[in-house]
Enzyme design. Structure first.
Site, PDB file in Angstrom:
ATOM      1  N   CYS A  64      43.215 -32.321  66.739  1.00 51.00           N
ATOM      2  CA  CYS A  64      44.334 -32.676  65.882  1.00 51.00           C
ATOM      3  C   CYS A  64      45.209 -31.454  65.597  1.00 51.00           C
ATOM      4  O   CYS A  64      46.399 -31.571  65.380  1.00 51.00           O
ATOM      5  CB  CYS A  64      43.805 -33.262  64.578  1.00 51.00           C
ATOM      6  SG  CYS A  64      42.551 -32.237  63.813  1.00 51.00           S
ATOM      7  N   GLY A  90      41.511 -39.990  62.487  1.00 50.37           N
ATOM      8  CA  GLY A  90      41.943 -40.582  63.748  1.00 50.37           C
ATOM      9  C   GLY A  90      43.451 -40.540  63.855  1.00 50.37           C
ATOM     10  O   GLY A  90      44.106 -39.693  63.228  1.00 50.37           O
ATOM     11  N   LYS A 131      31.506 -45.985  60.969  1.00 44.21           N
ATOM     12  CA  LYS A 131      31.861 -46.610  62.251  1.00 44.21           C
ATOM     13  C   LYS A 131      32.371 -45.472  63.123  1.00 44.21           C
ATOM     14  O   LYS A 131      33.504 -45.021  62.986  1.00 44.21           O
ATOM     15  CB  LYS A 131      32.946 -47.674  62.042  1.00 44.21           C
ATOM     16  CG  LYS A 131      32.956 -48.782  63.074  1.00 44.21           C
ATOM     17  CD  LYS A 131      33.178 -48.339  64.500  1.00 44.21           C
ATOM     18  CE  LYS A 131      34.609 -48.064  64.845  1.00 44.21           C
ATOM     19  NZ  LYS A 131      34.791 -47.548  66.234  1.00 44.21           N
ATOM     20  N   GLU A 173      52.538 -36.710  69.430  1.00 41.25           N
ATOM     21  CA  GLU A 173      51.255 -36.069  69.740  1.00 41.25           C
ATOM     22  C   GLU A 173      50.796 -36.493  71.142  1.00 41.25           C
ATOM     23  O   GLU A 173      50.705 -37.688  71.433  1.00 41.25           O
ATOM     24  CB  GLU A 173      50.203 -36.498  68.707  1.00 41.25           C
ATOM     25  CG  GLU A 173      48.885 -35.780  68.891  1.00 41.25           C
ATOM     26  CD  GLU A 173      47.831 -36.241  67.875  1.00 41.25           C
ATOM     27  OE1 GLU A 173      47.662 -37.456  67.683  1.00 41.25           O
ATOM     28  OE2 GLU A 173      47.177 -35.363  67.277  1.00 41.25           O
ATOM     29  N   ASN A 182      36.675 -36.800  69.204  1.00 41.70           N
ATOM     30  CA  ASN A 182      36.877 -35.439  69.737  1.00 41.70           C
ATOM     31  C   ASN A 182      35.886 -34.404  69.217  1.00 41.70           C
ATOM     32  O   ASN A 182      35.492 -33.516  69.972  1.00 41.70           O
ATOM     33  CB  ASN A 182      38.334 -34.992  69.580  1.00 41.70           C
ATOM     34  CG  ASN A 182      38.814 -35.024  68.167  1.00 41.70           C
ATOM     35  OD1 ASN A 182      38.352 -35.829  67.363  1.00 41.70           O
ATOM     36  ND2 ASN A 182      39.737 -34.165  67.837  1.00 41.70           N
ATOM     37  N   GLU A 215      42.729 -38.277  57.620  1.00 42.60           N
ATOM     38  CA  GLU A 215      42.967 -37.055  58.393  1.00 42.60           C
ATOM     39  C   GLU A 215      43.545 -37.507  59.723  1.00 42.60           C
ATOM     40  O   GLU A 215      42.837 -38.093  60.548  1.00 42.60           O
ATOM     41  CB  GLU A 215      41.650 -36.300  58.612  1.00 42.60           C
ATOM     42  CG  GLU A 215      41.015 -35.776  57.341  1.00 42.60           C
ATOM     43  CD  GLU A 215      41.788 -34.617  56.747  1.00 42.60           C
ATOM     44  OE1 GLU A 215      42.392 -33.832  57.489  1.00 42.60           O
ATOM     45  OE2 GLU A 215      41.807 -34.513  55.506  1.00 42.60           O
ATOM     46  N   LEU A 216      44.830 -37.248  59.959  1.00 39.40           N
ATOM     47  CA  LEU A 216      45.519 -37.903  61.077  1.00 39.40           C
ATOM     48  C   LEU A 216      46.011 -36.905  62.135  1.00 39.40           C
ATOM     49  O   LEU A 216      45.494 -35.815  62.257  1.00 39.40           O
ATOM     50  CB  LEU A 216      46.647 -38.764  60.508  1.00 39.40           C
ATOM     51  CG  LEU A 216      46.219 -39.710  59.373  1.00 39.40           C
ATOM     52  CD1 LEU A 216      47.399 -40.461  58.787  1.00 39.40           C
ATOM     53  CD2 LEU A 216      45.148 -40.691  59.855  1.00 39.40           C
TER      54      LEU A 216
HETATM   55  P1  NAD Z   1      41.997 -43.742  66.845  1.00 37.64           P
HETATM   56  O1  NAD Z   1      42.855 -43.940  65.655  1.00 37.64           O
HETATM   57  O2  NAD Z   1      42.321 -44.515  68.062  1.00 37.64           O
HETATM   58  O3  NAD Z   1      40.481 -44.090  66.515  1.00 37.64           O
HETATM   59  C1  NAD Z   1      39.789 -43.449  65.466  1.00 37.64           C
HETATM   60  C2  NAD Z   1      38.703 -44.369  64.961  1.00 37.64           C
HETATM   61  O4  NAD Z   1      39.320 -45.524  64.399  1.00 37.64           O
HETATM   62  C3  NAD Z   1      37.756 -44.902  66.045  1.00 37.64           C
HETATM   63  O5  NAD Z   1      36.459 -45.010  65.518  1.00 37.64           O
HETATM   64  C4  NAD Z   1      38.338 -46.265  66.357  1.00 37.64           C
HETATM   65  O6  NAD Z   1      37.390 -47.152  66.891  1.00 37.64           O
HETATM   66  C5  NAD Z   1      38.787 -46.705  64.983  1.00 37.64           C
HETATM   67  N1  NAD Z   1      39.852 -47.717  64.971  1.00 37.64           N
HETATM   68  C6  NAD Z   1      40.808 -47.963  65.912  1.00 37.64           C
HETATM   69  N2  NAD Z   1      41.600 -48.980  65.505  1.00 37.64           N
HETATM   70  C7  NAD Z   1      41.147 -49.382  64.295  1.00 37.64           C
HETATM   71  C8  NAD Z   1      41.560 -50.365  63.358  1.00 37.64           C
HETATM   72  N3  NAD Z   1      42.604 -51.173  63.586  1.00 37.64           N
HETATM   73  N4  NAD Z   1      40.882 -50.480  62.191  1.00 37.64           N
HETATM   74  C9  NAD Z   1      39.846 -49.671  61.918  1.00 37.64           C
HETATM   75  N5  NAD Z   1      39.386 -48.723  62.783  1.00 37.64           N
HETATM   76  C10 NAD Z   1      40.041 -48.579  63.943  1.00 37.64           C
HETATM   77  O7  NAD Z   1      41.970 -42.180  67.141  1.00 37.64           O
HETATM   78  P2  NAD Z   1      41.180 -41.429  68.311  1.00 37.64           P
HETATM   79  O8  NAD Z   1      41.931 -41.614  69.580  1.00 37.64           O
HETATM   80  O9  NAD Z   1      39.743 -41.799  68.279  1.00 37.64           O
HETATM   81  O10 NAD Z   1      41.275 -39.921  67.822  1.00 37.64           O
HETATM   82  C11 NAD Z   1      42.350 -39.102  68.121  1.00 37.64           C
HETATM   83  C12 NAD Z   1      43.271 -38.981  66.940  1.00 37.64           C
HETATM   84  O11 NAD Z   1      42.550 -38.472  65.821  1.00 37.64           O
HETATM   85  C13 NAD Z   1      44.406 -38.008  67.175  1.00 37.64           C
HETATM   86  O12 NAD Z   1      45.596 -38.534  66.655  1.00 37.64           O
HETATM   87  C14 NAD Z   1      43.980 -36.780  66.378  1.00 37.64           C
HETATM   88  O13 NAD Z   1      45.032 -35.940  65.992  1.00 37.64           O
HETATM   89  C15 NAD Z   1      43.269 -37.399  65.229  1.00 37.64           C
HETATM   90  N6  NAD Z   1      42.352 -36.451  64.601  1.00 37.64           N
HETATM   91  C16 NAD Z   1      42.674 -35.947  63.388  1.00 37.64           C
HETATM   92  C17 NAD Z   1      41.854 -34.985  62.780  1.00 37.64           C
HETATM   93  C18 NAD Z   1      42.202 -34.381  61.436  1.00 37.64           C
HETATM   94  O14 NAD Z   1      41.325 -33.777  60.819  1.00 37.64           O
HETATM   95  N7  NAD Z   1      43.422 -34.510  60.963  1.00 37.64           N
HETATM   96  C19 NAD Z   1      40.702 -34.565  63.437  1.00 37.64           C
HETATM   97  C20 NAD Z   1      40.421 -35.099  64.688  1.00 37.64           C
HETATM   98  C21 NAD Z   1      41.249 -36.060  65.256  1.00 37.64           C
END
Ligand code: NAD
Length: 498
Positions: free
Chosen positions: A290, A234, A181, A389, A158, A256-257
């Site tokens: 997020c 993520g 990654k 979410e 994002n 950071e979730l």
């Molecule tokens: P995601 O968890 O699907 O993916 C995030 C990253 O993790 C990607 O690079 C993905 O390829 C990788 N990934 C996925 N599965 C994995 C695994 N099993 N092992 C290791 N890596 C893996 O999240 P997304 O859809 O890319 O991002 C959106 C989420 O991120 C939302 O929940 C949002 O709230 C959160 N987010 C949090 C913050 C914060 O600062 N708290 C900031 C931005 C986004």
């Protein structure tokens, strides 16, 4: 991801050079506004991750990196900040094409991104230990902060560069090396970041990027035996898996979730301003942040006015091409995102909420993954649409009567990332800042962010701190050193001291 092809192929960046994926496979990245294929990205796997971690481990042990003083690391970070500034337009355009966010928003992010590098450049040589009072006069006891080793950084789509630099800058300032990654949807600018870091003078292997999916490239990185730390941004679900893997190896993790943040409007607020804050909280970036203020609580005496103002503005938001300077809302980033948002709105209605406005794909004659700004009313905390979410432009606007009731409702969530409060009562502002269970509290503003201000998600929103001086502790370890300055004979340990 798509099976279509492109003539542009992006390889991993390992040990200062581009590296083809070991399988020879690539996948296509598409523009979510036009659905055109932009480029193909290397489909990384455990073998590629292994090469990158090995390069980062060698770089960590190398004279080229170990001999750089912290001040010199700061110079390199400053140079990287300059290079990002010089390439800001290209980087902003790439991010907008990749994730569909407005070009002007990405330009804004890129304009402030060098500040993140400059901030940590300044901190690099201020990370220091202290002297502890000795147990005896002869004992000199001091602490020292040291780098950890190889840091694995896994980031989402994002705000790709901002969220990656938030990890890279303190990690490099602290003397670590990195394997990143990035999201499979937005790898291009992160590969450019690694190239620019190399151009800035960071030795080969200090910053490496392996692209690919979460399962194929992210999981082997998170589980790699030679990582000293994993830093992840993520979803809460992936974060939980990564935290378990880190726990098995006793390495630290910063997470950071997700969030489901409340944006609260009191009866003493300036309602026109609050409406703008609500709009910014949920419709800016299509709600794909997020910190989205997806649960809006309005005092019952201003509820109708707020709902009317938000609805009016939601209906007039200009939806269109993210590259057009007039556009206020672009598409969602990819098809699953669109399907997820649409299915949550359907779910909300089936749970008993009312679709007040939006709730579908706008008629704008563009093929992209667009979704209309949506308001749900009649929702409550028992509904999944309020508890989970959505990560899209969907706000539930709900009334409350008393401050105590509001605090209970706002805190009744698994998340604790951020909260907004709109009030002109100073005492209430401070009281709410204390009572709300979230790592960031905004009063009469929303979505404000700075590299200087620490961010921490409470509850299921995260572990550890990003930004601020505090984040240096996430990327360094503390050692306690005891020195006996007495050169006389060491006492026989079996003769008890009186
Ligand atoms: P995601 O968890 O699907 O993916 C995030 C990253 O993790 C990607 O690079 C993905 O390829 C990788 N990934 C996925 N599965 C994995 C695994 N099993 N092992 C290791 N890596 C893996 O999240 P997304 O859809 O890319 O991002 C959106 C989420 O991120 C939302 O929940 C949002 O709230 C959160 N987010 C949090 C913050 C914060 O600062 N708290 C900031 C931005 C986004």
């Amino acid at each position: 991801m798509s099976d279509q092809q492109s003539s542009i192929r992006l390889d991993h960046f390992i040990n200062g050079e581009h590296a083809r994926p070991s399988t020879g496979e690539y996948f296509a990245s598409t523009n979510p506004a036009t659905l055109e294929v932009l480029y193909e990205t290397a489909r990384g796997n455990d073998e590629d991750v292994d090469k990158a971690v090995s390069a980062a481990s060698s770089a960590f042990a190398s004279h080229a990196w170990r001999s750089l003083t912290p001040t010199r690391r700061g110079h390199l970070l400053r140079r990287l900040g300059d290079l990002i500034g010089e390439n800001a337009e290209e980087l902003a355009m790439s991010e907008s094409l990749d994730n569909g966010k407005l070009l002007r928003e990405m330009r804004g992010q890129l304009a402030s991104l060098p500040e993140y590098l400059y901030y940590y450049a300044g901190l690099a040589d201020k990370v220091q230990g202290s002297q502890i009072p000795g147990m005896t006069q002869e004992i000199l006891n001091y602490t020292a902060r040291e780098p950890l080793g190889v840091v694995g950084a896994i980031t989402p789509w994002n705000s790709p560069l901002t969220l990656t630099v938030s990890k890279l800058a303190p990690a490099l300032a602290g003397g670590n090396t990195l394997v990143i990654k990035p999201s499979e949807y937005t790898s291009r600018t992160i590969l450019r970041l690694a190239e620019l870091a190399f151009e800035a003078g960071f030795p080969a292997g200090v910053v490496n990027v392996v692209t690919g999916t979460g399962v194929e490239a992210g999981a082997p990185l998170a589980a790699h035996k030679d990582l000293a730390k994993i830093s992840f941004t993520g979803s809460t679900r992936t974060g939980s898996t990564i935290a378990s893997q880190a726990a098995e190896r006793f390495i630290g993790c910063t997470l950071e979730l997700g969030g489901k943040s409340p944006n609260i409007v009191f009866d003493d607020a300036n309602v026109a301003n609050a409406a703008m804050g609500v709009i910014a909280g949920i419709y800016a970036a299509g709600g794909q942040t997020c910190i989205a203020g997806s649960r809006v609580f309005a005092h019952k005496s201003v509820y109708d006015e707020l709902l009317e103002r938000v609805t009016e503005r939601a209906q007039s938001i200009r939806i269109g091409d993210p590259l057009d300077a007039e556009t206020e809302l672009g598409p969602l980033a990819f098809e699953e995102q669109l399907n997820k948002v649409a299915s949550y709105v359907t779910l909300g209605v089936s749970e008993g909420a009312t679709l007040h406005t939006g709730g579908g794909r706008p008629e704008i004659g563009l093929p992209g993954y667009y979704y209309s700004p949506t308001v749900l009313t009649g929702a409550n905390n028992s509904m999944r649409v309020v508890r989970e979410e959505i990560f899209g432009p969907v706000a539930a606007i709900m009334p409350f009567e008393t401050e105590d009731e509001l605090v209970a409702l706002a805190n009744d969530t698994n998340y604790g990332l951020a909260a907004g409060v709109w009030t002109n009562n100073l005492a209430r502002a401070h009281r709410l800042a204390r009572r709300l269970d979230a790592g960031t509290i905004w009063v009469n503003t929303y979505r404000a962010m700075s590299p200087m201000s620490p961010r921490q998600g409470f509850k299921s929103s995260g572990v550890g701190i990003e930004h601020g001086i505090e984040s240096m502790n996430e990327y360094t370890r503390l050692k306690s050193v005891w020195i006996n300055t007495d050169e006389g004979p060491v006492a026989d340990p079996f003769v008890m001291r009186g």
